[in-house]
Design a protein around this motif. Structure first.
Motif, PDB file in Angstrom:
ATOM      1  N   MET A   1       0.844  -1.185   0.000  1.00 19.78           N
ATOM      2  CA  MET A   1       0.000   0.000   0.000  1.00 19.78           C
ATOM      3  C   MET A   1       0.880   1.235   0.000  1.00 19.78           C
ATOM      4  N   GLU A   2       0.465   2.200  -0.779  1.00 19.87           N
ATOM      5  CA  GLU A   2       1.229   3.434  -0.860  1.00 19.87           C
ATOM      6  C   GLU A   2       0.478   4.583  -0.194  1.00 19.87           C
ATOM      7  N   LEU A   3       1.245   5.527   0.343  1.00 24.87           N
ATOM      8  CA  LEU A   3       0.711   6.786   0.849  1.00 24.87           C
ATOM      9  C   LEU A   3       1.133   7.859  -0.132  1.00 24.87           C
ATOM     10  N   ARG A   4       0.180   8.700  -0.507  1.00 20.92           N
ATOM     11  CA  ARG A   4       0.495   9.783  -1.428  1.00 20.92           C
ATOM     12  C   ARG A   4      -0.479  10.924  -1.192  1.00 20.92           C
ATOM     13  N   PRO A   5      -0.106  12.132  -1.621  1.00 22.79           N
ATOM     14  CA  PRO A   5      -1.035  13.257  -1.480  1.00 22.79           C
ATOM     15  C   PRO A   5      -2.320  13.031  -2.274  1.00 22.79           C
ATOM     16  N   LEU A   6      -3.396  13.540  -1.745  1.00 22.87           N
ATOM     17  CA  LEU A   6      -4.705  13.473  -2.393  1.00 22.87           C
ATOM     18  C   LEU A   6      -4.675  14.153  -3.762  1.00 22.87           C
ATOM     19  N   HIS A   7      -5.302  13.508  -4.726  1.00 24.87           N
ATOM     20  CA  HIS A   7      -5.438  14.038  -6.083  1.00 24.87           C
ATOM     21  C   HIS A   7      -6.933  14.186  -6.370  1.00 24.87           C
ATOM     22  N   PRO A   8      -7.327  15.176  -7.161  1.00 18.03           N
ATOM     23  CA  PRO A   8      -8.763  15.331  -7.458  1.00 18.03           C
ATOM     24  C   PRO A   8      -9.439  14.053  -7.971  1.00 18.03           C
ATOM     25  N   LEU A   9      -8.719  13.217  -8.690  1.00 19.16           N
ATOM     26  CA  LEU A   9      -9.315  11.978  -9.204  1.00 19.16           C
ATOM     27  C   LEU A   9      -9.615  10.954  -8.105  1.00 19.16           C
ATOM     28  N   ASP A  10      -9.074  11.177  -6.901  1.00 17.76           N
ATOM     29  CA  ASP A  10      -9.324  10.278  -5.763  1.00 17.76           C
ATOM     30  C   ASP A  10     -10.630  10.581  -5.043  1.00 17.76           C
ATOM     31  N   GLU A  11     -11.199  11.737  -5.281  1.00 14.56           N
ATOM     32  CA  GLU A  11     -12.273  12.242  -4.427  1.00 14.56           C
ATOM     33  C   GLU A  11     -13.502  11.346  -4.349  1.00 14.56           C
ATOM     34  N   THR A  12     -13.961  10.824  -5.459  1.00  6.30           N
ATOM     35  CA  THR A  12     -15.168   9.989  -5.439  1.00  6.30           C
ATOM     36  C   THR A  12     -14.944   8.732  -4.615  1.00  6.30           C
ATOM     37  N   ASP A  13     -13.827   8.051  -4.859  1.00  2.18           N
ATOM     38  CA  ASP A  13     -13.535   6.829  -4.107  1.00  2.18           C
ATOM     39  C   ASP A  13     -13.293   7.122  -2.633  1.00  2.18           C
ATOM     40  N   LEU A  14     -12.581   8.214  -2.351  1.00  4.23           N
ATOM     41  CA  LEU A  14     -12.294   8.564  -0.960  1.00  4.23           C
ATOM     42  C   LEU A  14     -13.579   8.905  -0.204  1.00  4.23           C
ATOM     43  N   SER A  15     -14.444   9.698  -0.792  1.00  2.00           N
ATOM     44  CA  SER A  15     -15.686  10.052  -0.095  1.00  2.00           C
ATOM     45  C   SER A  15     -16.547   8.805   0.141  1.00  2.00           C
ATOM     46  N   ARG A  16     -16.479   7.840  -0.759  1.00  2.00           N
ATOM     47  CA  ARG A  16     -17.204   6.574  -0.576  1.00  2.00           C
ATOM     48  C   ARG A  16     -16.656   5.815   0.640  1.00  2.00           C
ATOM     49  N   VAL A  17     -15.330   5.734   0.762  1.00  2.00           N
ATOM     50  CA  VAL A  17     -14.695   5.057   1.911  1.00  2.00           C
ATOM     51  C   VAL A  17     -15.061   5.764   3.207  1.00  2.00           C
ATOM     52  N   ILE A  18     -14.971   7.093   3.209  1.00  2.00           N
ATOM     53  CA  ILE A  18     -15.275   7.856   4.426  1.00  2.00           C
ATOM     54  C   ILE A  18     -16.733   7.670   4.827  1.00  2.00           C
ATOM     55  N   ARG A  19     -17.638   7.784   3.876  1.00  2.00           N
ATOM     56  CA  ARG A  19     -19.066   7.638   4.214  1.00  2.00           C
ATOM     57  C   ARG A  19     -19.387   6.223   4.706  1.00  2.00           C
ATOM     58  N   ALA A  20     -18.759   5.220   4.124  1.00  2.00           N
ATOM     59  CA  ALA A  20     -18.987   3.842   4.588  1.00  2.00           C
ATOM     60  C   ALA A  20     -18.514   3.680   6.025  1.00  2.00           C
ATOM     61  N   ALA A  21     -17.366   4.259   6.360  1.00  2.00           N
ATOM     62  CA  ALA A  21     -16.863   4.176   7.739  1.00  2.00           C
ATOM     63  C   ALA A  21     -17.776   4.934   8.696  1.00  2.00           C
ATOM     64  N   LEU A  22     -18.282   6.079   8.263  1.00  2.00           N
ATOM     65  CA  LEU A  22     -19.195   6.838   9.114  1.00  2.00           C
ATOM     66  C   LEU A  22     -20.471   6.054   9.394  1.00  2.00           C
ATOM     67  N   VAL A  23     -20.985   5.374   8.392  1.00  2.00           N
ATOM     68  CA  VAL A  23     -22.160   4.515   8.589  1.00  2.00           C
ATOM     69  C   VAL A  23     -21.816   3.389   9.557  1.00  2.00           C
ATOM     70  N   GLU A  24     -20.665   2.753   9.352  1.00  2.00           N
ATOM     71  CA  GLU A  24     -20.239   1.633  10.193  1.00  2.00           C
ATOM     72  C   GLU A  24     -20.195   2.012  11.672  1.00  2.00           C
ATOM     73  N   PHE A  25     -19.757   3.236  11.965  1.00  2.00           N
ATOM     74  CA  PHE A  25     -19.602   3.660  13.358  1.00  2.00           C
ATOM     75  C   PHE A  25     -20.746   4.545  13.846  1.00  2.00           C
ATOM     76  N   GLY A  26     -21.831   4.599  13.092  1.00  2.00           N
ATOM     77  CA  GLY A  26     -23.013   5.340  13.531  1.00  2.00           C
ATOM     78  C   GLY A  26     -22.857   6.845  13.481  1.00  2.00           C
ATOM     79  N   ALA A  27     -21.964   7.334  12.635  1.00  2.00           N
ATOM     80  CA  ALA A  27     -21.708   8.772  12.556  1.00  2.00           C
ATOM     81  C   ALA A  27     -22.242   9.370  11.252  1.00  2.00           C
ATOM     82  N   ASP A  28     -23.249   8.760  10.699  1.00  2.00           N
ATOM     83  CA  ASP A  28     -23.855   9.248   9.452  1.00  2.00           C
ATOM     84  C   ASP A  28     -25.056  10.131   9.761  1.00  2.00           C
TER      85      ASP A  28
END
Length: 171
Positions: A1-28
């Motif tokens: 796994m690599e760490l790299r600065p956020l790129h605009p093309l990452d935004e859709t996938d990243l927001s999907r990961v964040i929202r899924a985690a928020l749902v998982e922990f009841g923070a939606d």
């Protein structure tokens, strides 16, 4: 796994990961990152001075990330922001690598303190924070807009700019 600065093309996938985690922990719901206006356009937010967001990617798939930015209303303090990982990236040292890199960025950017907010149910995340020397504090700092969080942590960055006798932002 690599760490790299956020790129605009990452935004859709990243927001999907964040929202899924928020749902998982009841923070939606209101009071959490779920409502943050920048969630779908984070590259613009983190392009500003004093900020950085690192993405975790593997084989072209975004598996999460974390960022830092100035804590509104508190001098010399940044906030660890939107640290979320997909379940497939957890327990593999990725959070440790993210934290290591972001704390170094915070030092380079001249911050003296790092603050974060979380939920009491995010037990694994709290273990990571404590392992990095974050101490739990009694009340929130600054103006994050996340009134739903119920755990607050603060860490002094040794070797950062400023006097070593500077008071804690929570005092």
């Amino acid at each position: 796994m690599e760490l790299r600065p956020l790129h605009p093309l990452d935004e859709t996938d990243l927001s999907r990961v964040i929202r899924a985690a928020l749902v998982e922990f009841g923070a939606d719901r209101p009071g959490f990152a779920w409502q943050d206006p920048e969630l779908d356009a984070m590259s613009k937010t983190y392009a500003a001075s004093g900020r950085i967001y690192l993405v975790v990617a593997e084989g072209g798939n975004v598996l999460g990330g974390a960022g830092i930015g100035p804590l509104s209303g508190v001098d010399a303090t940044c906030e660890l922001q939107k640290m979320y990982l997909a379940p497939s990236a957890r327990g593999k040292g990725v959070g440790w690598r993210l934290m290591e890199s972001l704390l170094e960025h915070a030092r380079v950017l001249g911050y003296r303190w790092v603050y974060l907010e979380t939920l009491s149910g995010m037990v694994a995340a709290q273990r990571l924070y404590r392992a990095w020397g974050f101490l739990r504090i009694e009340q929130p700092l600054g103006q994050t807009g996340h009134g739903g969080c119920d755990c607050w942590f603060l860490k002094e960055l040794h070797g950062a700019g400023g006097s070593s006798k500077q008071r804690s932002p929570s005092s």
